[in-house]
Design an enzyme around this catalytic site. Structure first.
Site, short mmCIF file in Angstrom:
data_model
loop_
_atom_site.label_atom_id
_atom_site.label_comp_id
_atom_site.label_asym_id
_atom_site.label_seq_id
_atom_site.Cartn_x
_atom_site.Cartn_y
_atom_site.Cartn_z
N LYS B 97 0.88 -1.17 0.00
CA LYS B 97 0.00 0.00 0.00
C LYS B 97 0.91 1.21 0.00
O LYS B 97 1.67 1.44 0.94
CB LYS B 97 -0.90 0.01 1.25
CG LYS B 97 -2.01 1.03 1.11
CD LYS B 97 -2.68 1.33 2.42
CE LYS B 97 -2.71 2.82 2.62
NZ LYS B 97 -3.12 3.21 3.95
N ALA B 185 -8.92 5.62 4.53
CA ALA B 185 -8.77 6.82 5.34
C ALA B 185 -10.06 7.60 5.54
O ALA B 185 -10.88 7.75 4.64
CB ALA B 185 -7.73 7.78 4.75
#
Lengths: 324, 258
Positions: B97, B185
């Site tokens: 990631k 997020a």
């Protein structure tokens, strides 16, 4: 057991010193051994020394609070200069929501407004408008406390050996109480190290009477006043066993927090940058583990000063055959 | 809706971060309760010094969940690339990631550095999961750089504000119907995760919302159920919403000409 047990306490950090004094007080003939050359050669020297059972409850298991409520009394009874002025939890304006969250996770505090904060800490007048005050908490200077415990051990007839060349033979003892942290990983494979970094600052322009925790969603930091306008600023919590020097990022974060607390910290003198690696078990709770005639007291994590008195009692209960 | 990422099917549309938990034990409890498809782990800061984070990484590996290492905390292409290489070595995976942070306060991605790092890593055989914004043009560039997954933010990291730009996230979904999309997020509560799945996103990545909850394991379970609900709702083809504020169909017995 017949007669006075001869006990070798290995490790002169906070776990070892509390154990040594507790065992000596209960009648053991204690020999303390640490090849580090002095008391507190490991992570304990970098500790904050906050005796804060309820503040710790914000992120620690309930057991931490239950097992540490008596800790302030223990320290006050064993070392000089324990300050019982409570602790203060504050947040800068943007993160003031963190204060309520902190409060929801714990107890034994009163919510304070700007005026009350100014009453408690006049130097912070006008700077913060909401906080939590934990009146029953205290703090201690870890270095002075460890030295005081060593004196107390000697007064009770205990012996202290700090040279590797003079390492005592364990065969000459009835019990070994091993408080050597990460050195006993082979015996206690669940141990890991958690890196912590701290700063010591001298700032004659600021006076604080109690530890202040500054809340931030990513970078929670505390500042503990020592004597003579010295302040300990700590501490990072990093899942790393690197004991090397402090990083620029950590220094910046700690200094920023100090600056936010009071701009006069801009002119503070940096006395020391310290790094320690905290021995920790997976649940971050200290343990007392018996293996034959060896009792391990280990995994203090960030709770050394808070929980070592309780763990020392547990170790002593095993040695003196009074474990429940 | 696809749970296939670079040819691998995940068992759950929930991706769980491993940072900021009160203890590794509580992290383990949360992982067992969340049953995530992958766990993400940060190497950057923990790496200070050679392999100094090994003890913690071993605990992560022992969780028995596929690991997606991340480059959290990297601010430059070079840092991110170096960290990705270390992650490949430590975790034995070519998944990464990719985070290249552009702004310290909001932790907003530096999309320019991101595209550059994505190209370097993709060319080097990495399977890159880029943490990006909902910007369509950036998305195009990331795909051109070799990414086969996109991870747009819902809101800034750790803000818990949920899906800030629903329109933008819908547009991204509509423009790239075949690209696996993950909201990464900003998710604060389980309903945000449900909403992302309802929008047609293939997965969500959660960390702070679980780690900083009063009881991380219970919150982890809530998220497990939330992504299930969202995925089922998507599968069931939800009704269209209607705007009653716009008069249209005449009501029976009451002629309306408005």
């Amino acid at each position: 057991m017949q007669g006075t047990p001869r006990i070798l306490v290995k490790g002169a950090g906070v776990a070892g010193m509390t154990a040594a004094v507790t065992l000596a007080k209960r009648g053991g003939r204690v020999t303390l051994y640490d090849p580090g050359g002095r008391v507190g050669a490991g992570a304990s020297w970098m500790a904050g020394g906050m005796l804060a059972p309820w503040c710790e409850a914000e992120s620690a298991p309930e057991d931490v609070t239950a097992q540490s409520v008596a800790s302030v009394d223990w320290w006050a009874a064993h070392v000089p200069d324990v300050v019982r002025a409570g602790s203060l939890v504050l947040a800068p304006p943007r993160d003031v929501g963190e204060v309520a969250r902190f409060g929801r996770r714990t107890s034994h505090f009163q919510t304070v407004d700007g005026e009350q904060i100014a009453d408690l800490e006049p130097d912070l007048a006008g700077r913060f408008h909401k906080g939590l005050f934990f009146a029953e908490e205290g703090h201690v200077d870890p270095r002075k406390a460890l030295v005081a415990l060593l004196e107390s051990l000697k007064t009770m007839g205990g012996q202290a050996i700090f040279n590797e060349a003079d390492e005592p033979d364990a065969a000459g003892f009835d019990w070994v109480v091993d408080c050597t942290g990460l050195n006993v990983r082979k015996a206690l494979p669940a141990l890991r190290g958690v890196r912590g970094e701290m700063l010591l600052l001298r700032c004659p322009d600021v006076a604080l009477h109690r530890p202040v925790r500054m809340l931030h969603p990513r970078i929670p930091i505390y500042i503990v006043p020592r004597a003579d306008h010295v302040f300990m600023v700590g501490a990072t919590m990093i899942e790393s066993e690197n004991a090397g020097g402090m990083t620029v990022r950590s220094i910046t974060e700690l200094l920023n927090a100090a600056w936010v607390l009071h701009p006069a910290f801009a002119e503070a003198e940096i006395l020391e940058m310290g790094t320690g690696v905290r021995p920790s078990f997976p649940d971050n709770m200290p343990r007392v583990i018996q293996d034959g005639r060896t009792v391990y007291v280990n995994g203090m994590y960030r709770h050394g000063f808070l929980l070592s008195p309780t763990r020392a009692q547990e170790a002593a209960d095993i040695v003196f055959g009074t474990a429940g | 809706m696809s749970r296939h990422f670079y040819g691998t099917e995940l068992t759950s549309p929930l991706m769980l971060g491993t940072a900021q938990y009160p203890s590794p034990e509580i992290l383990g409890d949360a992982v067992r309760a969340a049953q995530p498809g992958v766990v993400t782990v940060s190497l950057r800061r923990e790496s200070a010094g050679e392999r100094a984070g090994q003890a913690f990484w071993s605990l992560i590996k022992d969780l028995g969940v596929p690991v997606l290492p991340n480059t959290a905390g990297c601010h430059t292409v070079k840092e991110a690339v170096t960290t990705a290489h270390m992650a490949r070595e430590v975790f034995g995976t070519d998944w990464v990631k990719l985070e290249v942070i552009g702004e310290l306060d909001t932790l907003q991605p530096d999309v320019f550095g991101l595209v550059e790092a994505a190209r370097i890593l993709s060319d080097d055989g990495f399977k890159v999961f880029p943490y990006t914004t909902e910007d369509l043009v950036v998305a195009e560039r990331l795909l051109a750089a070799g990414c086969e997954v996109l991870m747009p933010w819902g809101a800034p990291i750790g803000s818990g504000k949920g899906l800030n730009n629903i329109f933008g996230l819908r547009a991204l979904r509509a423009h790239f119907p075949d690209v696996p999309l993950v909201v990464d997020a900003g998710i604060g509560v389980p309903s945000h995760a449900t909403q992302a799945l309802e929008l047609g996103y293939d997965a969500v990545l959660i960390n702070t919302a679980v780690a900083k909850a009063g009881d991380p394991a219970i919150m982890a379970e809530a998220f497990r159920l939330a992504v299930q609900a969202g995925a089922l709702a998507r599968k069931a083809d939800p009704m269209e919403e209607r705007d009653m504020a716009v008069p249209s169909t005449p009501l029976i017995g009451k002629a309306m000409l408005a």
